[in-house]
Design a protein around this motif. Sequence first.
Motif, PDB file in Angstrom:
ATOM      1  N   PHE A   1      19.936  28.864  14.003  1.00  0.00           N
ATOM      2  CA  PHE A   1      19.432  30.032  14.727  1.00  0.00           C
ATOM      3  C   PHE A   1      17.906  30.070  14.696  1.00  0.00           C
ATOM      4  CE2 PHE A   1      23.683  32.227  14.095  1.00  0.00           C
ATOM      5  CZ  PHE A   1      23.998  32.225  15.445  1.00  0.00           C
ATOM      6  N   MET A   2      17.339  29.689  13.569  1.00  0.00           N
ATOM      7  CA  MET A   2      15.880  29.659  13.470  1.00  0.00           C
ATOM      8  C   MET A   2      15.306  28.594  14.408  1.00  0.00           C
ATOM      9  SD  MET A   2      15.344  30.303   9.379  1.00  0.00           S
ATOM     10  CE  MET A   2      13.588  30.115   9.388  1.00  0.00           C
ATOM     11  N   GLN A   3      15.965  27.434  14.470  1.00  0.00           N
ATOM     12  CA  GLN A   3      15.532  26.390  15.393  1.00  0.00           C
ATOM     13  C   GLN A   3      15.631  26.880  16.837  1.00  0.00           C
ATOM     14  OE1 GLN A   3      18.004  23.030  14.480  1.00  0.00           O
ATOM     15  NE2 GLN A   3      16.789  22.400  12.701  1.00  0.00           N
ATOM     16  N   MET A   4      16.728  27.563  17.158  1.00  0.00           N
ATOM     17  CA  MET A   4      16.896  28.106  18.511  1.00  0.00           C
ATOM     18  C   MET A   4      15.824  29.150  18.792  1.00  0.00           C
ATOM     19  SD  MET A   4      21.056  28.394  18.940  1.00  0.00           S
ATOM     20  CE  MET A   4      20.931  29.492  20.297  1.00  0.00           C
ATOM     21  N   ASP A   5      15.520  29.967  17.801  1.00  0.00           N
ATOM     22  CA  ASP A   5      14.483  30.987  17.960  1.00  0.00           C
ATOM     23  C   ASP A   5      13.129  30.322  18.217  1.00  0.00           C
ATOM     24  OD1 ASP A   5      13.629  33.683  18.016  1.00  0.00           O
ATOM     25  OD2 ASP A   5      12.803  33.436  15.984  1.00  0.00           O
ATOM     26  N   ASP A   6      12.844  29.225  17.497  1.00  0.00           N
ATOM     27  CA  ASP A   6      11.602  28.485  17.718  1.00  0.00           C
ATOM     28  C   ASP A   6      11.560  27.910  19.132  1.00  0.00           C
ATOM     29  OD1 ASP A   6      10.673  29.034  15.190  1.00  0.00           O
ATOM     30  OD2 ASP A   6      11.289  27.100  14.334  1.00  0.00           O
ATOM     31  N   ARG A   7      12.690  27.362  19.551  1.00  0.00           N
ATOM     32  CA  ARG A   7      12.754  26.808  20.907  1.00  0.00           C
ATOM     33  C   ARG A   7      12.546  27.898  21.953  1.00  0.00           C
ATOM     34  NH1 ARG A   7      17.859  22.630  20.594  1.00  0.00           N
ATOM     35  NH2 ARG A   7      16.828  21.061  19.310  1.00  0.00           N
TER      36      ARG A   7
ATOM     37  N   ASP B   1      37.617  29.561  -5.722  1.00  0.00           N
ATOM     38  CA  ASP B   1      36.916  30.608  -4.963  1.00  0.00           C
ATOM     39  C   ASP B   1      35.410  30.370  -4.990  1.00  0.00           C
ATOM     40  OD1 ASP B   1      39.197  31.923  -4.234  1.00  0.00           O
ATOM     41  OD2 ASP B   1      39.135  33.346  -5.909  1.00  0.00           O
ATOM     42  N   SER B   2      34.909  29.918  -6.084  1.00  0.00           N
ATOM     43  CA  SER B   2      33.482  29.660  -6.219  1.00  0.00           C
ATOM     44  C   SER B   2      33.062  28.517  -5.293  1.00  0.00           C
ATOM     45  CB  SER B   2      33.159  29.314  -7.672  1.00  0.00           C
ATOM     46  OG  SER B   2      31.816  28.946  -7.816  1.00  0.00           O
ATOM     47  N   GLU B   3      33.868  27.485  -5.208  1.00  0.00           N
ATOM     48  CA  GLU B   3      33.576  26.358  -4.322  1.00  0.00           C
ATOM     49  C   GLU B   3      33.648  26.797  -2.863  1.00  0.00           C
ATOM     50  OE1 GLU B   3      36.530  23.605  -5.626  1.00  0.00           O
ATOM     51  OE2 GLU B   3      35.173  22.622  -7.019  1.00  0.00           O
ATOM     52  N   LYS B   4      34.645  27.644  -2.565  1.00  0.00           N
ATOM     53  CA  LYS B   4      34.775  28.156  -1.191  1.00  0.00           C
ATOM     54  C   LYS B   4      33.558  28.995  -0.828  1.00  0.00           C
ATOM     55  CE  LYS B   4      39.805  28.304  -0.971  1.00  0.00           C
ATOM     56  NZ  LYS B   4      40.981  29.159  -0.875  1.00  0.00           N
ATOM     57  N   LEU B   5      33.140  29.803  -1.808  1.00  0.00           N
ATOM     58  CA  LEU B   5      31.983  30.658  -1.567  1.00  0.00           C
ATOM     59  C   LEU B   5      30.731  29.801  -1.363  1.00  0.00           C
ATOM     60  CD1 LEU B   5      31.003  33.568  -1.371  1.00  0.00           C
ATOM     61  CD2 LEU B   5      30.626  33.525  -3.838  1.00  0.00           C
ATOM     62  N   ASP B   6      30.571  28.752  -2.170  1.00  0.00           N
ATOM     63  CA  ASP B   6      29.427  27.839  -2.010  1.00  0.00           C
ATOM     64  C   ASP B   6      29.470  27.149  -0.645  1.00  0.00           C
ATOM     65  OD1 ASP B   6      28.275  28.386  -4.430  1.00  0.00           O
ATOM     66  OD2 ASP B   6      29.168  26.662  -5.469  1.00  0.00           O
ATOM     67  N   LEU B   7      30.637  26.709  -0.241  1.00  0.00           N
ATOM     68  CA  LEU B   7      30.795  26.065   1.064  1.00  0.00           C
ATOM     69  C   LEU B   7      30.461  27.038   2.195  1.00  0.00           C
ATOM     70  CD1 LEU B   7      31.649  23.530   2.633  1.00  0.00           C
ATOM     71  CD2 LEU B   7      33.991  24.400   2.565  1.00  0.00           C
ATOM     72  N   LEU B   8      30.952  28.243   2.054  1.00  0.00           N
ATOM     73  CA  LEU B   8      30.678  29.282   3.047  1.00  0.00           C
ATOM     74  C   LEU B   8      29.188  29.590   3.105  1.00  0.00           C
ATOM     75  CD1 LEU B   8      31.962  31.194   5.096  1.00  0.00           C
ATOM     76  CD2 LEU B   8      32.266  32.843   3.260  1.00  0.00           C
ATOM     77  N   LEU B   9      28.527  29.669   1.963  1.00  0.00           N
ATOM     78  CA  LEU B   9      27.081  29.923   1.921  1.00  0.00           C
ATOM     79  C   LEU B   9      26.318  28.767   2.563  1.00  0.00           C
ATOM     80  CD1 LEU B   9      26.525  31.531  -1.612  1.00  0.00           C
ATOM     81  CD2 LEU B   9      26.168  32.591   0.606  1.00  0.00           C
ATOM     82  N   LYS B  10      26.719  27.525   2.300  1.00  0.00           N
ATOM     83  CA  LYS B  10      26.071  26.362   2.907  1.00  0.00           C
ATOM     84  C   LYS B  10      26.210  26.403   4.425  1.00  0.00           C
ATOM     85  CE  LYS B  10      26.419  23.099  -0.927  1.00  0.00           C
ATOM     86  NZ  LYS B  10      27.045  21.875  -1.421  1.00  0.00           N
ATOM     87  N   GLN B  11      27.395  26.768   4.887  1.00  0.00           N
ATOM     88  CA  GLN B  11      27.621  26.856   6.331  1.00  0.00           C
ATOM     89  C   GLN B  11      26.767  27.975   6.928  1.00  0.00           C
ATOM     90  OE1 GLN B  11      31.876  27.297   6.676  1.00  0.00           O
ATOM     91  NE2 GLN B  11      32.237  25.073   6.611  1.00  0.00           N
ATOM     92  N   MET B  12      26.665  29.069   6.217  1.00  0.00           N
ATOM     93  CA  MET B  12      25.848  30.189   6.716  1.00  0.00           C
ATOM     94  C   MET B  12      24.377  29.791   6.760  1.00  0.00           C
ATOM     95  SD  MET B  12      27.632  33.585   5.107  1.00  0.00           S
ATOM     96  CE  MET B  12      26.326  34.634   5.653  1.00  0.00           C
ATOM     97  N   TRP B  13      23.920  29.056   5.709  1.00  0.00           N
ATOM     98  CA  TRP B  13      22.531  28.591   5.688  1.00  0.00           C
ATOM     99  C   TRP B  13      22.289  27.605   6.846  1.00  0.00           C
ATOM    100  CZ3 TRP B  13      18.677  30.877   3.509  1.00  0.00           C
ATOM    101  CH2 TRP B  13      18.855  31.626   2.345  1.00  0.00           C
ATOM    102  N   ALA B  14      23.261  26.758   7.095  1.00  0.00           N
ATOM    103  CA  ALA B  14      23.134  25.801   8.207  1.00  0.00           C
ATOM    104  C   ALA B  14      23.077  26.547   9.539  1.00  0.00           C
ATOM    105  CB  ALA B  14      24.294  24.810   8.181  1.00  0.00           C
TER     106      ALA B  14
END
Length: 113
Positions: free
Chosen positions: A21-27, A3-16
């Motif tokens: 979204f930030m790049q799109m906002d800049d564009r 579960d911890s690894e899944k949560l880390d993977l999910l957090l990495k995907q959310m950060w990505a």
Amino acid sequence: MTDSEKLDLLLKQMWAMDERFMQMDDRFSQMDDRFTQLDNRLMKLENGVTDIRLTLENEIGPNIRRVAEGHLDLSRKLDEALKVENEKEMLIIRVNTLENEMRRMKDKVNSFA
């Protein structure tokens, strides 16, 4: 996967995703700036065209009419001057003819005397 690894993977995907979204906002911000610049340039162009139209309508058009009227007056005056000049030439020819006739008459009168 724990579960911890899944949560880390999910957090990495959310950060990505957040980074994307930030790049799109800049564009979008860059595009908005470009549209603002384009809008400003278009406004300047429209103002320039309006100024040109007003100048044509209020200054150039009436000035052209004034010049044309002046040329028409000059043309009339030239025609009058040429008419007087033509009359003068005709009078000179007539005087020359009369002088020649007078000379011939004098010669005839002197030949009788």
